[in-house]
Structure formats: structure tokens, C-alpha cells
Design an enzyme around this catalytic site. Structure first.
Site, PDB file in Angstrom:
ATOM      1  N   GLY A 226     -17.241  -7.717  -1.593  1.00 37.37           N
ATOM      2  CA  GLY A 226     -15.885  -7.727  -1.022  1.00 37.37           C
ATOM      3  C   GLY A 226     -15.316  -6.324  -1.104  1.00 37.37           C
ATOM      4  O   GLY A 226     -15.564  -5.486  -0.242  1.00 37.37           O
ATOM      5  N   TRP A 251     -15.683 -15.050   5.076  1.00 38.51           N
ATOM      6  CA  TRP A 251     -14.304 -14.657   5.434  1.00 38.51           C
ATOM      7  C   TRP A 251     -14.274 -13.845   6.723  1.00 38.51           C
ATOM      8  O   TRP A 251     -13.614 -12.809   6.813  1.00 38.51           O
ATOM      9  CB  TRP A 251     -13.645 -13.858   4.297  1.00 38.51           C
ATOM     10  CG  TRP A 251     -13.599 -14.609   3.015  1.00 38.51           C
ATOM     11  CD1 TRP A 251     -13.581 -15.954   2.857  1.00 38.51           C
ATOM     12  CD2 TRP A 251     -13.578 -14.058   1.694  1.00 38.51           C
ATOM     13  NE1 TRP A 251     -13.538 -16.290   1.530  1.00 38.51           N
ATOM     14  CE2 TRP A 251     -13.534 -15.140   0.793  1.00 38.51           C
ATOM     15  CE3 TRP A 251     -13.594 -12.766   1.194  1.00 38.51           C
ATOM     16  CZ2 TRP A 251     -13.507 -14.952  -0.587  1.00 38.51           C
ATOM     17  CZ3 TRP A 251     -13.557 -12.580  -0.177  1.00 38.51           C
ATOM     18  CH2 TRP A 251     -13.520 -13.670  -1.055  1.00 38.51           C
ATOM     19  N   THR A 253     -13.006 -13.229  10.092  1.00 41.23           N
ATOM     20  CA  THR A 253     -11.927 -13.562  11.020  1.00 41.23           C
ATOM     21  C   THR A 253     -12.507 -13.654  12.430  1.00 41.23           C
ATOM     22  O   THR A 253     -13.324 -12.816  12.823  1.00 41.23           O
ATOM     23  CB  THR A 253     -10.840 -12.448  10.972  1.00 41.23           C
ATOM     24  OG1 THR A 253     -10.388 -12.339   9.633  1.00 41.23           O
ATOM     25  CG2 THR A 253      -9.684 -12.768  11.902  1.00 41.23           C
ATOM     26  N   GLY A 336      -8.114   0.206  11.066  1.00 42.05           N
ATOM     27  CA  GLY A 336      -7.752  -1.212  10.955  1.00 42.05           C
ATOM     28  C   GLY A 336      -6.605  -1.428   9.986  1.00 42.05           C
ATOM     29  O   GLY A 336      -5.738  -2.280  10.192  1.00 42.05           O
ATOM     30  N   GLY A 434      17.160 -23.570  -1.299  1.00 37.61           N
ATOM     31  CA  GLY A 434      16.315 -24.762  -1.136  1.00 37.61           C
ATOM     32  C   GLY A 434      15.765 -24.879   0.276  1.00 37.61           C
ATOM     33  O   GLY A 434      14.591 -25.250   0.477  1.00 37.61           O
ATOM     34  N   GLU A 457      -8.824  -6.282   4.662  1.00 42.75           N
ATOM     35  CA  GLU A 457      -9.033  -4.876   5.071  1.00 42.75           C
ATOM     36  C   GLU A 457      -8.791  -3.916   3.891  1.00 42.75           C
ATOM     37  O   GLU A 457      -8.318  -2.798   4.047  1.00 42.75           O
ATOM     38  CB  GLU A 457      -8.205  -4.508   6.305  1.00 42.75           C
ATOM     39  CG  GLU A 457      -8.584  -5.405   7.494  1.00 42.75           C
ATOM     40  CD  GLU A 457      -8.685  -4.723   8.832  1.00 42.75           C
ATOM     41  OE1 GLU A 457      -8.673  -3.474   8.884  1.00 42.75           O
ATOM     42  OE2 GLU A 457      -8.804  -5.448   9.841  1.00 42.75           O
ATOM     43  N   GLY A 458      -9.150  -4.412   2.706  1.00 36.72           N
ATOM     44  CA  GLY A 458      -9.023  -3.618   1.493  1.00 36.72           C
ATOM     45  C   GLY A 458      -7.800  -4.026   0.694  1.00 36.72           C
ATOM     46  O   GLY A 458      -6.679  -3.940   1.186  1.00 36.72           O
ATOM     47  N   GLU A 461      -5.441  -2.733  -4.533  1.00 36.61           N
ATOM     48  CA  GLU A 461      -6.135  -1.926  -5.554  1.00 36.61           C
ATOM     49  C   GLU A 461      -7.051  -0.901  -4.871  1.00 36.61           C
ATOM     50  O   GLU A 461      -7.149   0.256  -5.304  1.00 36.61           O
ATOM     51  CB  GLU A 461      -6.945  -2.842  -6.484  1.00 36.61           C
ATOM     52  CG  GLU A 461      -6.106  -3.712  -7.408  1.00 36.61           C
ATOM     53  CD  GLU A 461      -5.359  -4.866  -6.713  1.00 36.61           C
ATOM     54  OE1 GLU A 461      -5.713  -5.208  -5.554  1.00 36.61           O
ATOM     55  OE2 GLU A 461      -4.421  -5.418  -7.313  1.00 36.61           O
TER      56      GLU A 461
HETATM   57  N1  CAA Z   1     -14.587   7.473   6.713  1.00 40.44           N
HETATM   58  C1  CAA Z   1     -15.886   7.780   6.923  1.00 40.44           C
HETATM   59  N2  CAA Z   1     -16.825   7.715   5.945  1.00 40.44           N
HETATM   60  C2  CAA Z   1     -16.422   7.332   4.738  1.00 40.44           C
HETATM   61  C3  CAA Z   1     -15.089   7.001   4.442  1.00 40.44           C
HETATM   62  C4  CAA Z   1     -14.148   7.086   5.500  1.00 40.44           C
HETATM   63  N3  CAA Z   1     -12.873   6.788   5.302  1.00 40.44           N
HETATM   64  N4  CAA Z   1     -14.998   6.634   3.149  1.00 40.44           N
HETATM   65  C5  CAA Z   1     -16.226   6.729   2.641  1.00 40.44           C
HETATM   66  N5  CAA Z   1     -17.098   7.153   3.600  1.00 40.44           N
HETATM   67  C6  CAA Z   1     -18.529   7.403   3.460  1.00 40.44           C
HETATM   68  C7  CAA Z   1     -18.807   8.432   2.380  1.00 40.44           C
HETATM   69  O1  CAA Z   1     -18.779   9.738   2.909  1.00 40.44           O
HETATM   70  C8  CAA Z   1     -20.171   8.066   1.939  1.00 40.44           C
HETATM   71  O2  CAA Z   1     -21.092   8.552   2.884  1.00 40.44           O
HETATM   72  P1  CAA Z   1     -22.499   9.215   2.410  1.00 40.44           P
HETATM   73  O3  CAA Z   1     -23.229   8.113   1.717  1.00 40.44           O
HETATM   74  O4  CAA Z   1     -23.131   9.643   3.666  1.00 40.44           O
HETATM   75  O5  CAA Z   1     -22.120  10.315   1.493  1.00 40.44           O
HETATM   76  C9  CAA Z   1     -20.187   6.543   2.050  1.00 40.44           C
HETATM   77  O6  CAA Z   1     -19.153   6.223   3.003  1.00 40.44           O
HETATM   78  C10 CAA Z   1     -19.909   5.861   0.746  1.00 40.44           C
HETATM   79  O7  CAA Z   1     -18.606   6.247   0.316  1.00 40.44           O
HETATM   80  P2  CAA Z   1     -18.113   6.002  -1.159  1.00 40.44           P
HETATM   81  O8  CAA Z   1     -19.057   6.656  -2.092  1.00 40.44           O
HETATM   82  O9  CAA Z   1     -16.685   6.383  -1.216  1.00 40.44           O
HETATM   83  O10 CAA Z   1     -18.270   4.427  -1.274  1.00 40.44           O
HETATM   84  P3  CAA Z   1     -17.877   3.451  -2.432  1.00 40.44           P
HETATM   85  O11 CAA Z   1     -19.004   2.534  -2.666  1.00 40.44           O
HETATM   86  O12 CAA Z   1     -17.329   4.211  -3.603  1.00 40.44           O
HETATM   87  O13 CAA Z   1     -16.730   2.522  -1.773  1.00 40.44           O
HETATM   88  C11 CAA Z   1     -14.546   1.903  -1.110  1.00 40.44           C
HETATM   89  C12 CAA Z   1     -15.566   3.021  -1.291  1.00 40.44           C
HETATM   90  C13 CAA Z   1     -13.305   2.656  -0.653  1.00 40.44           C
HETATM   91  C14 CAA Z   1     -14.254   1.165  -2.394  1.00 40.44           C
HETATM   92  C15 CAA Z   1     -15.043   0.927  -0.024  1.00 40.44           C
HETATM   93  O14 CAA Z   1     -16.102   0.157  -0.480  1.00 40.44           O
HETATM   94  C16 CAA Z   1     -13.949   0.031   0.499  1.00 40.44           C
HETATM   95  O15 CAA Z   1     -13.138   0.439   1.313  1.00 40.44           O
HETATM   96  N6  CAA Z   1     -13.930  -1.258   0.045  1.00 40.44           N
HETATM   97  C17 CAA Z   1     -13.045  -2.252   0.615  1.00 40.44           C
HETATM   98  C18 CAA Z   1     -13.754  -3.010   1.691  1.00 40.44           C
HETATM   99  C19 CAA Z   1     -12.818  -3.593   2.689  1.00 40.44           C
HETATM  100  O16 CAA Z   1     -11.798  -3.023   3.022  1.00 40.44           O
HETATM  101  N7  CAA Z   1     -13.195  -4.733   3.242  1.00 40.44           N
HETATM  102  C20 CAA Z   1     -12.438  -5.320   4.270  1.00 40.44           C
HETATM  103  C21 CAA Z   1     -13.275  -6.358   4.956  1.00 40.44           C
HETATM  104  S1  CAA Z   1     -12.940  -6.521   6.668  1.00 40.44           S
HETATM  105  C22 CAA Z   1     -11.562  -7.481   6.833  1.00 40.44           C
HETATM  106  O17 CAA Z   1     -10.875  -7.752   5.906  1.00 40.44           O
HETATM  107  C23 CAA Z   1     -11.262  -7.869   8.221  1.00 40.44           C
HETATM  108  C24 CAA Z   1     -10.335  -9.016   8.318  1.00 40.44           C
HETATM  109  O18 CAA Z   1     -10.721 -10.126   8.276  1.00 40.44           O
HETATM  110  C25 CAA Z   1      -8.917  -8.776   8.553  1.00 40.44           C
END
Ligand code: CAA
Length: 484
Positions: A226, A251, A253, A336, A434, A457-458, A461
Site C-alpha cells: 500500500g 482497492w 477504483t 493525481g 442532531g 493516493e498516498g 503520513e
Molecule cells: N517522480 C518520479 N520518480 C520518482 C518520484 C517522483 N515523484 N518519487 C520517487 N521516484 C523514483 C525515484 O527516483 C526512484 O527511482 P530510481 O530507482 O530510478 O532511483 C524510485 O522512484 C524509488 O523512489 P524511492 O526510493 O523514493 O521509493 P520508496 O520505496 O522510498 O517509496 C514512497 C517512496 C513516496 C513512500 C512511495 O512508495 C509512495 O508514494 N507510496 C504511496 C503509494 C500511493 O500513493 N499509493 C496510492 C495508490 S493509487 C490510489 O490510491 C488511486 C485511487 O484509488 C484513488
């Protein structure tokens, strides 16, 4: 808020009609470069060689490079020579411009009217019956609102990203479930296909989505991936000239009604984490829907578990480079999240509208309750926080539209707007007392709908983590905008 336009030459100077479709075309790389080469606007405005004019509410700066001492600045139209002087005409948007452009107001009005007529009156029933209003999306498609910010050549309305954000806000104000359906369809699927697809992929996959012929779904999340999205386990194993994909997502959508899935799978099984993930474009035929999620709110949207069981896909289904899928996912979420912020603003605005009217009507102790300071303070806080969230959201959208980094701005907008929406929809219930807790008024629905904006979408936290990394310089700045 015509800020995003301001760094371009105004249409009037180019002799073009100032319509949003042309505006996108005009934002060519060269113009951006031109802006970057110039001194910062603050400096320019204090530079005695710079003459200011006002034209159509925009600040025009004419920089005159004197060819000979004593030459006066006669200005000029566009870049080029004027008499002895090389005159360059730039339009600096005032750095902060809170006016929407006429085209943005028009789109906002269109979405508002449609939502008030076709969505809002039905929202309580859809919520109660957990009904996904398929017809609404067909009608939104007729208005071009299933592809608001997609160029016309790809079947969209050709408006800018802020216009799309305005649409999401209006839809969500009427029904947040409709809002998220359009948000995921557009910013999580259609836009990344446009940004990362080959010419062939763009012309094949984007138009049916932009025209709203079918919906898009974004398939990243899994049972054990997630917030740690890089932990995903769906496998894409080499098979012939393509891959065989197997895995389960949850999950999702739009899952049940989607025709196109942007799905993330691991192509490199040896490399754990974010690397080794690739993005694929799948059709509904490749996917089975295994469950409809029951949720606290957003009951007019559909959220599903899906499985992919050995779907064989060719290289034409790989989006971007192999192993770059996680970056595509992150860049997609950068945009997003601005959409989810807009959704939260729309929900909070709806709650405020109801609470304000109620406070003026409801009497207690012989007076309307709006005359009591306790209620006035609540309404004042609501109005202020909604404004603040809206401004953060529009700023992030403007940055994205300009092609500038927006990871931090989008995370801030989503973080603040979502927490604000949860807080203020709670306050709306409190004002209604109420009644607010019952289904007689819609504020309890707004409260239930608002909660998810702090999660999907994150989570909040994760937004704080993204913001902290950015402000502390813990990672190289992400220039997601260039790719999104
Ligand atoms: N843009 C482009 N590339 C990016 C980036 C960005 N904003 N952020 C990170 N990256 C790249 C990094 O450069 C890295 O690339 P390389 O491997 O080539 O160096 C790679 O992505 C990994 O980055 P991190 O080391 O920062 O990754 P991480 O494992 O530490 O995770 C995180 C970062 C921010 C925690 C990420 O996992 C995250 O955003 N998690 C939340 C997930 C999320 O938002 N899910 C939503 C699901 S979709 C949804 O909800 C839709 C719906 O139904 C409404």
C-alpha cells in the site's frame, strides 16, 4: 488565477484567439526556456531599463537593450528590432494572480451547472443504494469532461490542468464518488498514457479514454503493498516477445467498469523494491474482478479486488522503459494528488454551504444560531481553511501546468486539503447538531466521503514523508513534471 498563462506570451500578442486548446499548443519548450533565461521578475521590475505597461490586466515588461547610448525605448511587439534598439517583450504574470481565465471560468461553470442538475439531486440515493451512476459518465463525456485536459487531437477538450482541477472540485462538491471516478480515469490513467506512451500507444489508448468510451483504472496497490508501493509482487515474466502477467491487486477504483488498466508488475524478480517494476497497459479482457469492496463512504464509486491470471501481453503493452514503472507510478501520483486535493476542497465546500444556510435558518434561544459567536467562529474557520486549501491546490495545478516540479506542492495541497475536509465536515455536523448526524441532511455523507482523501493516493503520513524529503533535500528534487 491566470498565473499559469502569464509566463507565456499572451495570445493577443500572437494574434491568436485565447482559447485553452491553443494555450496548450503554445506552451512549447522554447517559451519556457525563454522565461528561464530572463532575470527574475522582481529584479526586472526594479531595473531602470525596463519599462512596464499594463495590457489586459497582465503586466508587460519591455526589456530594451540599447544599441547606442542615449537611445530611447520605443518598445516593440514581440521580439525583434525596433529602430536602433533590440526590444524584447515579455509577459511576466504577476507572480500571484487570483483570477481564473475566462475559459477556466466557463469550464468551471459548465461543471457546476451539470453537477447541480444531474448529480447533486441523486447523490443521497446513489450513496444509500451503493449505485455506480454509469449514465452520468456518458453525459460527462458528451460535455468533454472525461478528457478535460487532454489535447483535442487525442479526443479531449484541450483545456489546461487547472480547468480539470476545477471540474473535479465541482463534481466532488455534488458527489465525491463521481469525483474520484473521473479523477482516477483522467489523472491516473489517461494522462500517464499520454505522457509516457509511444506515438502508437497514445493514438491507440488515449482517445477512447478521453472521449469517455470507457473508463480507466490504476492498478498499483496490493494486499501487502500500500504505502510501500515498491513491495508489489505481481509478476511479469518474459514469454515469447512479451510477458506473462500474474498477480492480485486490491482497492482498485473503477475496476469493475474499466476498459483500460494501467497496471504495475515486477519484470525483474531478482531486484526487490521499487526497481524492477514496469508499467503495463491492460484491457478489461486481461483482468478478472473478484470482489466489490464495501466502504465507509464514496458509495457511488466502485472499488474492487482484481486478479490477472497469466495474461500474455506483447511489447506494445509496456508503458515507458522496462524497469521504470515505479517512477511512472510516482510521477502519476504527483499529479493525481492534486486531483484528490480538489476533491477534498469540493467536499468541504459542500459541507460549508449546508452549514452556513442551516445556521441562518435555525433558531435557538429566540435567535438564528448564526448570531451566536460559537457558530460564527466555526463558519469563519471553515471559510478560511477552505480558501487556504483551494489556494494550495490551484498553485500545485498551476505548477504542473507550467511543467515545473510539483511533487512537494501537490503533497502539501493533498495533505492540507484532506485533513481540512475531514475536520470541517465534522464541524458542519456539529453546527447541524442532531440533524447533522442523520440522513436527513447530506453532511454525514460528506464526513464519510472526506475521510478517504486522507488515505488514498498516498496517506497523510506519506505526504508528510514526501514533503519532508523535499524540504530537507533528502533526495534529489523530483522533476516529475517533465515526465508527466
Ligand atoms: N517522480 C518520479 N520518480 C520518482 C518520484 C517522483 N515523484 N518519487 C520517487 N521516484 C523514483 C525515484 O527516483 C526512484 O527511482 P530510481 O530507482 O530510478 O532511483 C524510485 O522512484 C524509488 O523512489 P524511492 O526510493 O523514493 O521509493 P520508496 O520505496 O522510498 O517509496 C514512497 C517512496 C513516496 C513512500 C512511495 O512508495 C509512495 O508514494 N507510496 C504511496 C503509494 C500511493 O500513493 N499509493 C496510492 C495508490 S493509487 C490510489 O490510491 C488511486 C485511487 O484509488 C484513488
Amino acid at each position: 488565477m491566470a498565473e499559469h498563462e502569464g509566463r507565456r506570451r499572451p495570445a493577443a500578442l500572437d494574434g491568436e484567439p485565447n482559447d485553452p486548446a491553443r494555450a496548450r499548443e503554445r506552451r512549447v519548450e522554447g517559451e519556457r526556456e525563454l522565461w528561464r533565461r530572463q532575470p527574475r521578475v522582481e529584479r526586472a521590475l526594479h531595473d531602470p531599463r525596463v519599462r512596464r505597461e499594463q495590457a489586459g490586466g497582465r503586466r508587460i515588461v519591455v526589456r530594451v537593450q540599447r544599441a547606442a547610448p542615449g537611445a530611447d525605448d520605443r518598445g516593440g511587439r514581440g521580439r525583434g528590432r525596433s529602430g536602433d534598439h533590440r526590444c524584447e517583450l515579455y509577459v511576466y504574470a504577476s507572480t500571484v494572480d487570483f483570477e481564473l481565465a475566462p475559459q477556466q471560468r466557463e469550464i468551471q461553470e459548465l461543471a457546476r451547472e451539470f453537477a447541480a442538475r444531474e448529480i447533486e439531486p441523486n447523490a443521497a440515493e446513489w450513496d444509500r443504494e451503493h449505485r455506480f451512476p454509469r449514465d452520468v459518465f456518458a453525459r460527462l463525456a458528451e460535455l468533454g469532461l472525461m478528457g478535460t485536459c487532454i489535447p483535442e487531437e487525442y479526443g479531449g477538450a484541450g483545456a489546461d490542468f487547472l480547468s480539470y482541477i476545477l471540474v473535479l472540485e465541482e463534481l466532488s462538491r455534488a458527489d465525491a464518488g463521481v469525483g474520484v471516478t473521473v479523477a482516477v480515469h483522467t489523472s491516473a490513467v489517461t494522462l500517464p498514457l499520454l505522457a509516457f506512451g509511444t506515438d502508437e500507444q497514445r493514438s491507440r489508448f488515449v482517445p477512447p479514454l478521453a472521449r469517455g468510451e470507457h473508463l480507466g483504472a490504476f492498478a498499483l496497490t496490493e494486499a501487502e503493498a500500500g504505502s510501500d508501493a515498491g513491495a508489489l509482487r505481481t509478476r511479469a515474466e518474459p514469454d515469447g516477445d512479451g510477458w506473462r502477467i500474474t498477480g492480485a491487486k486490491q482497492w482498485i477504483t473503477n475496476g469493475r467498469y474499466a476498459g483500460t488498466f494501467l497496471l504495475f508488475a515486477r519484470t525483474d524478480q531478482e531486484t526487490p523494491g521499487a526497481r524492477g517494476v514496469s508499467a503495463f497497459v491492460l484491457d478489461a479482457d486481461h483482468v478478472s474482478v473478484t470482489r466489490d469492496e464495501e466502504k465507509l463512504g464514496l458509495n457511488s464509486s466502485t472499488t474492487n479486488d482484481i486478479v490477472v491470471e497469466g495474461a500474455l501481453v506483447g511489447r506494445d503493452r509496456l508503458l515507458g522503459e522496462e524497469g521504470h514503472g515505479f517512477r511512472i507510478a510516482m510521477a502519476t501520483l504527483d499529479g493525481g494528488r492534486i486531483g484528490i486535493a480538489a476533491q477534498a476542497v469540493g467536499i468541504a465546500q459542500a459541507a460549508y454551504d449546508v452549514a452556513r444556510e442551516y445556521a441562518k435558518e435555525r433558531h435557538a434561544f429566540g435567535r438564528p444560531i448564526s448570531e451566536f459567536q460559537a457558530i460564527q467562529h466555526k463558519l469563519a474557520n471553515m471559510a478560511t481553511e477552505i480558501d487556504a486549501a483551494r489556494l494550495l491546490t490551484y498553485r500545485a495545478a498551476t505548477l504542473r501546468e507550467r511543467g515545473e516540479p510539483h511533487t512537494e506542492a501537490g503533497a502539501k495541497a493533498k495533505l492540507f486539503a484532506s485533513e481540512m475536509a475531514r475536520r470541517q465536515t465534522g464541524e458542519a455536523i456539529q453546527i447541524l447538531g442532531g440533524y447533522g448526524y442523520t440522513k436527513e441532511f447530506p453532511v454525514e455523507r460528506y464526513y464519510r466521503d472526506a475521510k478517504i482523501t486522507e488515505i488514498y493516493e498516498g496517506t497523510s503520513e506519506i505526504q508528510r514523508l514526501v514533503i519532508a524529503r523535499s524540504i530537507l533535500g533528502l533526495q534529489e528534487p523530483r522533476v516529475a513534471a517533465r515526465r508527466a
